[in-house]
Design an enzyme around this catalytic site. Structure first.
Site, PDB file in Angstrom:
ATOM      1  N   GLU A   1      50.078  35.555  34.637  1.00  0.00           N
ATOM      2  CA  GLU A   1      49.743  36.454  33.523  1.00  0.00           C
ATOM      3  C   GLU A   1      48.249  36.741  33.574  1.00  0.00           C
ATOM      4  O   GLU A   1      47.496  36.020  34.244  1.00  0.00           O
ATOM      5  CB  GLU A   1      50.095  35.777  32.185  1.00  0.00           C
ATOM      6  CG  GLU A   1      51.581  35.482  32.066  1.00  0.00           C
ATOM      7  CD  GLU A   1      51.967  34.917  30.701  1.00  0.00           C
ATOM      8  OE1 GLU A   1      51.078  34.764  29.829  1.00  0.00           O
ATOM      9  OE2 GLU A   1      53.161  34.652  30.525  1.00  0.00           O
TER      10      GLU A   1
ATOM     11  N   GLU B   1      50.255  31.509  45.274  1.00  0.00           N
ATOM     12  CA  GLU B   1      50.978  30.216  45.280  1.00  0.00           C
ATOM     13  C   GLU B   1      50.018  29.037  45.260  1.00  0.00           C
ATOM     14  O   GLU B   1      50.250  28.013  45.903  1.00  0.00           O
ATOM     15  CB  GLU B   1      51.962  30.130  46.454  1.00  0.00           C
ATOM     16  CG  GLU B   1      53.149  31.049  46.220  1.00  0.00           C
ATOM     17  CD  GLU B   1      54.227  30.925  47.259  1.00  0.00           C
ATOM     18  OE1 GLU B   1      54.512  29.806  47.700  1.00  0.00           O
ATOM     19  OE2 GLU B   1      54.780  31.980  47.623  1.00  0.00           O
TER      20      GLU B   1
ATOM     21  N   ALA C   1      58.128  36.128  38.421  1.00  0.00           N
ATOM     22  CA  ALA C   1      57.073  36.500  37.468  1.00  0.00           C
ATOM     23  C   ALA C   1      56.592  35.283  36.686  1.00  0.00           C
ATOM     24  O   ALA C   1      57.143  34.944  35.639  1.00  0.00           O
ATOM     25  CB  ALA C   1      57.592  37.591  36.532  1.00  0.00           C
TER      26      ALA C   1
ATOM     27  N   GLN D   1      36.042  39.715  65.866  1.00  0.00           N
ATOM     28  CA  GLN D   1      34.750  39.626  66.569  1.00  0.00           C
ATOM     29  C   GLN D   1      34.939  39.840  68.075  1.00  0.00           C
ATOM     30  O   GLN D   1      34.184  40.576  68.707  1.00  0.00           O
ATOM     31  CB  GLN D   1      34.114  38.257  66.281  1.00  0.00           C
ATOM     32  CG  GLN D   1      32.637  38.168  66.597  1.00  0.00           C
ATOM     33  CD  GLN D   1      31.783  39.000  65.632  1.00  0.00           C
ATOM     34  OE1 GLN D   1      32.254  39.442  64.600  1.00  0.00           O
ATOM     35  NE2 GLN D   1      30.546  39.234  66.017  1.00  0.00           N
TER      36      GLN D   1
END
Ligand code: FAD
Length: 371
Positions: free
Chosen positions: A126, A351, A123, A324
């Protein structure tokens, strides 16, 4: 094309090819269930199964072998996006404990995670601090021998099913890392994304946490973790890319139109050539970045950023070309390339978005430029 040929490249040792083949036989026999509807239940079972099979052992090592984590992500991503997700989250969230945790924290979390008995989450982000992670506003203050955390974290993968969280918060000494038990946080606000994964916004209100590493050293720890995991994001996107190419090639050789196989048209062949080349280039970048880290001779930040940027951006194009080539089937819900189309998108964002990787690479290049 032999999907395992690149494990013979000089970046690897014989044990890597053996691990990839073991993961492949596990994945082809055991991951069929991972395409179901209930992402929470699927991830819980995946973590248990990976634990029983011994794969999570690679996520709790004090000197993680980045090539092993990367190749496992590549193999799992080829078979099922959620399998890659469940494995990657165990690593992303537990390696910081293995790298910096006290003996007591390691004892409490590493063996349980390796056995698949505990689900971990990471975590950092934010609502007002995503790419600009240093802007985080969650606070941590000392309370006797422990710490109290207050704030909101969002986009937290495994939020809602995690047993513990590695949380980054601002202490008097600077950004610091903590381990917080699930019972201390409110993870009831779930987030739905384009390819369903367990995810939540988590609220910490007087949550008790244990300091991970030194106070004030949390941001450095998060960045060390990214040096390890960015090459593995690249590897996961290679798994998605290889699957997309295999599906597209199979379809193009079987599908007949205008009296010929689709694969006989040069415009189809151009797409296939571009896919194969981008996959090899991405593999070279990804496994170079992992190999550099595994040599233990300093940071691989630039190589990791190049690998993540190139392989995830290429994967988007490869999957789109696969859709496609498959025509209407490519957008039919449940078709493998339709699934890949949804799975691959987030990799260019999490990330460190592609734009952030470009800044990292350019900063490193400019550092060496004459004044
Ligand atoms: C599927 C998924 C899983 C995630 N899991 C986790 C998790 O487990 N734990 C966790 O802490 N976080 C997690 N995240 C959060 C993720 O790390 C952030 O979404 C990411 O860092 C981007 O932050 P943001 O969404 O706030 O976008 P912003 O920071 O607002 O950026 C928006 C866009 O701006 C662009 N941009 C960024 N910087 C620049 C720049 N310097 N110049 C120009 N353009 C720029 C990029 O294109 C970026 O996508 C996850 C996100 C997703 C999508």
């Amino acid at each position: 094309m032999d999907r395992f040929a690149h494990y013979e490249w000089p970046f690897f040792e014989p044990r890597h090819a053996a691990l990839a083949r073991r993961a492949e036989s596990f994945a082809s026999a055991s991951l069929g269930f991972a395409h179901g509807e209930d992402a929470d239940a699927i991830c819980r079972r995946l973590v248990q199964d990976f634990g029983c099979a011994g794969f999570l052992h690679h996520c709790v090592s004090e000197s993680p072998d980045v090539r092993s984590i990367a190749l496992l992500r590549e193999v799992f991503a080829y078979h099922a996006g959620l399998a890659d997700f469940a494995f990657a989250m165990a690593g992303l969230s537990t390696v910081p404990i293995a790298l910096a945790g006290s003996a007591a924290l390691k004892k409490k979390y590493l063996a349980r995670t390796a056995a698949g008995e505990a689900i971990a989450a990471f975590a950092l982000s934010e609502p007002q601090a995503g790419s600009d992670a240093k802007a985080l506003a969650t606070t941590a203050r000392r309370d006797g021998s422990g710490w109290i955390l207050d704030g909101t974290k969002t986009w937290i993968s495994n939020g809602g099913i995690a047993d513990f969280f590695v949380v980054f918060a601002r202490a008097e000494e600077g950004i610091s890392a903590f381990v917080v038990e699930a019972g201390e946080v409110d993870a009831s606000e779930r987030i739905e994304i384009v390819a369903p994964h367990p995810m939540a916004t988590i609220k910490l209100s007087g949550a008790r946490g244990e300091l991970l590493g030194e106070a004030g050293q949390g941001f450095q720890l998060a960045m060390r973790n990214l040096d390890i995991f960015r090459p593995t994001v690249a590897a996961a996107s290679l798994g998605f890319s290889r699957r997309a190419m295999d599906e597209a090639v199979r379809h193009a050789t079987e599908r007949k139109l205008f009296g010929r196989a689709l694969a006989e048209f040069q415009m189809s062949q151009a797409k296939i050539a571009d896919m194969a080349t981008a996959i090899d280039a991405g593999s070279l970048l990804a496994y170079r970045a992992a190999w550099v880290k595994d040599q233990g001779k300093g940071r691989n930040t630039r190589e990791a950023a190049m690998a993540k940027m190139f392989a995830t951006e290429s994967a988007q194009k490869i999957v789109d070309d696969a859709v496609q080539l498959c025509g209407g089937l490519g957008v039919m819900r449940g078709h493998p390339v339709e699934r890949l189309y949804r799975e691959v998108r987030a990799l260019r964002i999490y990330e460190g978005a592609t734009e952030v990787q470009k800044l990292v690479i350019a900063r490193d290049v400019l550092k060496g430029a004459p004044a």
